[in-house]
Design an enzyme around this catalytic site. Structure first.
Site, PDB file in Angstrom:
ATOM      1  N   THR A 121      -6.365  -8.780  -3.959  1.00  0.00           N
ATOM      2  CA  THR A 121      -5.673  -8.769  -2.666  1.00  0.00           C
ATOM      3  C   THR A 121      -6.544  -9.499  -1.658  1.00  0.00           C
ATOM      4  O   THR A 121      -7.647  -9.044  -1.338  1.00  0.00           O
ATOM      5  CB  THR A 121      -5.407  -7.327  -2.212  1.00  0.00           C
ATOM      6  N   PHE A 155       1.251  -5.635  -7.624  1.00  0.00           N
ATOM      7  CA  PHE A 155       2.018  -4.576  -6.963  1.00  0.00           C
ATOM      8  C   PHE A 155       2.022  -3.334  -7.857  1.00  0.00           C
ATOM      9  O   PHE A 155       3.070  -2.840  -8.268  1.00  0.00           O
ATOM     10  CB  PHE A 155       3.447  -5.042  -6.678  1.00  0.00           C
ATOM     11  N   LEU A 156       0.836  -2.854  -8.178  1.00  0.00           N
ATOM     12  CA  LEU A 156       0.675  -1.729  -9.093  1.00  0.00           C
ATOM     13  C   LEU A 156       0.450  -0.435  -8.325  1.00  0.00           C
ATOM     14  O   LEU A 156      -0.426  -0.364  -7.469  1.00  0.00           O
ATOM     15  CB  LEU A 156      -0.514  -1.975 -10.027  1.00  0.00           C
ATOM     16  N   LYS A 210       1.809  -9.722  -0.134  1.00  0.00           N
ATOM     17  CA  LYS A 210       1.089  -8.519  -0.583  1.00  0.00           C
ATOM     18  C   LYS A 210       0.713  -7.644   0.597  1.00  0.00           C
ATOM     19  O   LYS A 210       0.960  -6.422   0.605  1.00  0.00           O
ATOM     20  CB  LYS A 210      -0.156  -8.936  -1.365  1.00  0.00           C
ATOM     21  N   GLY A 263      -4.286   7.360   1.738  1.00  0.00           N
ATOM     22  CA  GLY A 263      -5.635   6.941   1.370  1.00  0.00           C
ATOM     23  C   GLY A 263      -5.548   5.925   0.253  1.00  0.00           C
ATOM     24  O   GLY A 263      -4.569   5.201   0.120  1.00  0.00           O
ATOM     25  N   CYS A 266      -5.813   0.640  -1.386  1.00  0.00           N
ATOM     26  CA  CYS A 266      -4.957  -0.446  -0.896  1.00  0.00           C
ATOM     27  C   CYS A 266      -4.541  -0.285   0.560  1.00  0.00           C
ATOM     28  O   CYS A 266      -4.888  -1.122   1.403  1.00  0.00           O
ATOM     29  CB  CYS A 266      -3.715  -0.560  -1.777  1.00  0.00           C
ATOM     30  N   ARG A 334     -11.013   7.045  -3.031  1.00  0.00           N
ATOM     31  CA  ARG A 334     -11.310   6.112  -1.948  1.00  0.00           C
ATOM     32  C   ARG A 334     -10.393   6.389  -0.760  1.00  0.00           C
ATOM     33  O   ARG A 334      -9.178   6.390  -0.895  1.00  0.00           O
ATOM     34  CB  ARG A 334     -11.154   4.668  -2.432  1.00  0.00           C
TER      35      ARG A 334
END
Length: 445
Positions: A121, A155-156, A210, A263, A266, A334
């Site tokens: 990304t 796009f997972l 994205k 969270g 991404c 994360r």
């Protein structure tokens, strides 16, 4: 097809394994020798449902291999995927050092035509930077080797990444060479059979797609949390509001569930990076700033409710905490709301007893051993002797617990539900004081 994947983290490993699953030969390259050794020994460094099966099977068949040899990786595949991390820099913009390092390595070792594909990304304009880096290295080598740079954002969804790759909703490819577009279409043809999912566009539009997608989803979450905060103050029930607006087909039910904030790897960094990109080009993105601010405040909402309930003093309180991962079906912590909840509780002098079905090792890695942190063996143990229970991640196993046990083991029958997974009327009838998001407190006075 022969495919090289630079980066064997979440995106790289899923991408490599899924390409191998449909018959390609894939070589994953990572500079972390320990990670490569673990993968070659059959260990999967991340938790993702279904991933271990396809990694083991394709490794056994020789279609999926792992190495730390960069030259071997550049020599191997026509398709050179860059799938390394782009963590936030100090100002919130994406750190492109790893991306450009891979580009430099490709330029250093390539001997023939290569398609360099940005899977990471990255901000708008990164493909140009990659192209410039590769070209500068080739020029220094006096090597006139042809190459193309493509944007192919992932796009997972964590927790469903294998299914997302194998059955994609869309395959976005940013490309400026018609021949390269057809090579990418051929590569993705096994995933594009039932109906057309391949969407080709210019490179910069693909890069922006994205960030725009993740920022839109983050906006829906923050907007719903804003409505929840209003609902609490005016005496409305946000769950009823959610059903009311979600029935509108223009809005839908996806991503309008209130909670303690988003969270993961991404949404937080992508919202920040897009806002910083806009600022770089002289545009002040007020919506993105608000999305980020609302989410930041929302992560403190549970602790604020706890302080209010306990008269402003959480010192020496023990809080049982269910859920550490930022969402179910992953061990990723994360930017997880659980981290903010725990850290604010510690600042207030409280201690926590935590349990998560898969993220306990990750929590141990982050926080280690602390006197104010107890790692429970199961959900029941996290409750034992606690002053209250807080629910931060909506794992299925938390939806139908033994409420009699919870009431018996808690010092006070109070639950702070950060994901609205219980029915307030049922909780009140069961004798609990029940706090949730966007709904009035219910329970024993």
């Amino acid at each position: 097809m022969k495919i090289t994947i630079f980066g064997s983290g979440y995106v790289g490993l899923v991408t490599g394994a899924c390409f191998a699953e449909v018959g390609n030969d894939v070589l994953c390259v990572d500079i972390d020798q320990n990670k490569i050794d673990r993968l070659n020994n059959g260990e999967i460094p991340i938790y993702e449902p279904g991933l271990d099966t396809i990694v083991h099977e394709n490794s056994r068949k020789g279609r999926l291999k792992f190495t730390s040899d960069i030259r071997e990786g550049v020599d191997f595949g026509l398709y050179q995927f860059i799938a390394v991390g782009t963590p936030p820099d100090e100002d919130g913009s994406a750190d492109l050092r790893h991306v450009l390092s891979v580009a430099e390595s490709i330029g250093t070792h390539m001997q023939e035509y290569r398609i360099i594909i940005n899977k990471s990304t990255v901000p708008v304009g990164t493909a140009d930077l990659v192209r410039e880096k590769v070209l500068s290295v080739l020029n220094a080598r006096n090597a006139g080797i042809d190459f193309d740079v493509v944007s192919n954002p992932e796009f997972l969804k964590e927790g469903d990444a294998v299914n997302d790759f194998m059955k994609p909703e869309r395959i976005v490819v940013g490309v400026d060479n018609p021949r390269t577009k057809e090579l990418l279409r051929f590569l993705y043809s096994p995933f594009n059979r039932s109906h057309e999912r391949f969407i080709a566009m210019d490179v910069r539009s693909a890069e922006l797609t994205k960030y725009a997608a993740n920022s839109m989803l983050a906006t829906k979450i923050s907007f719903m949390n804003e409505i929840a905060n209003i609902a609490e103050r005016v005496g409305a029930d946000v769950e009823e509001v959610r059903r009311g607006i979600g029935s509108d087909s223009r809005i839908g039910f996806s991503f309008i569930y209130p909670g303690v904030g988003y969270g993961g790897s991404c949404f937080p960094k992508d919202v920040q990076a897009l806002e910083r990109t806009a600022r770089k080009y002289g545009y002040d993105s007020r919506i993105l700033q608000a999305v980020e601010a609302v989410n930041n405040d929302q992560k403190s909402s549970l602790v604020s409710k706890m302080k209010e309930h306990f008269g402003g003093n959480l010192k020496e309180k023990v809080i049982g905490l269910w859920g550490l991962a930022f969402k179910p079906n992953t061990d990723d912590m994360r930017e997880a709301p659980s981290r903010r909840v725990m850290e604010e509780l510690w600042q207030e002098g409280a201690s926590v007893r935590v349990y998560d079905p898969v993220a306990m090792d990750e929590a141990m890695r982050i926080y280690g051993q602390r006197e104010d942190l107890h790692y429970a063996q199961d959900a029941d143990e996290a409750v034992m002797g606690a002053d209250a229970l807080a629910i931060v991640t909506e794992w299925l196993m938390f939806r139908s617990p033994d409420f009699d046990m919870i009431k018996r083991e808690l010092r006070e029958p109070v639950i702070f539900d950060g994901r609205n997974i219980y029915n307030p009327d049922f909780m009140e009838q069961s004798g609990f004081t029940y706090y949730s998001i966007g709904r009035r407190p219910r329970g024993v006075n």
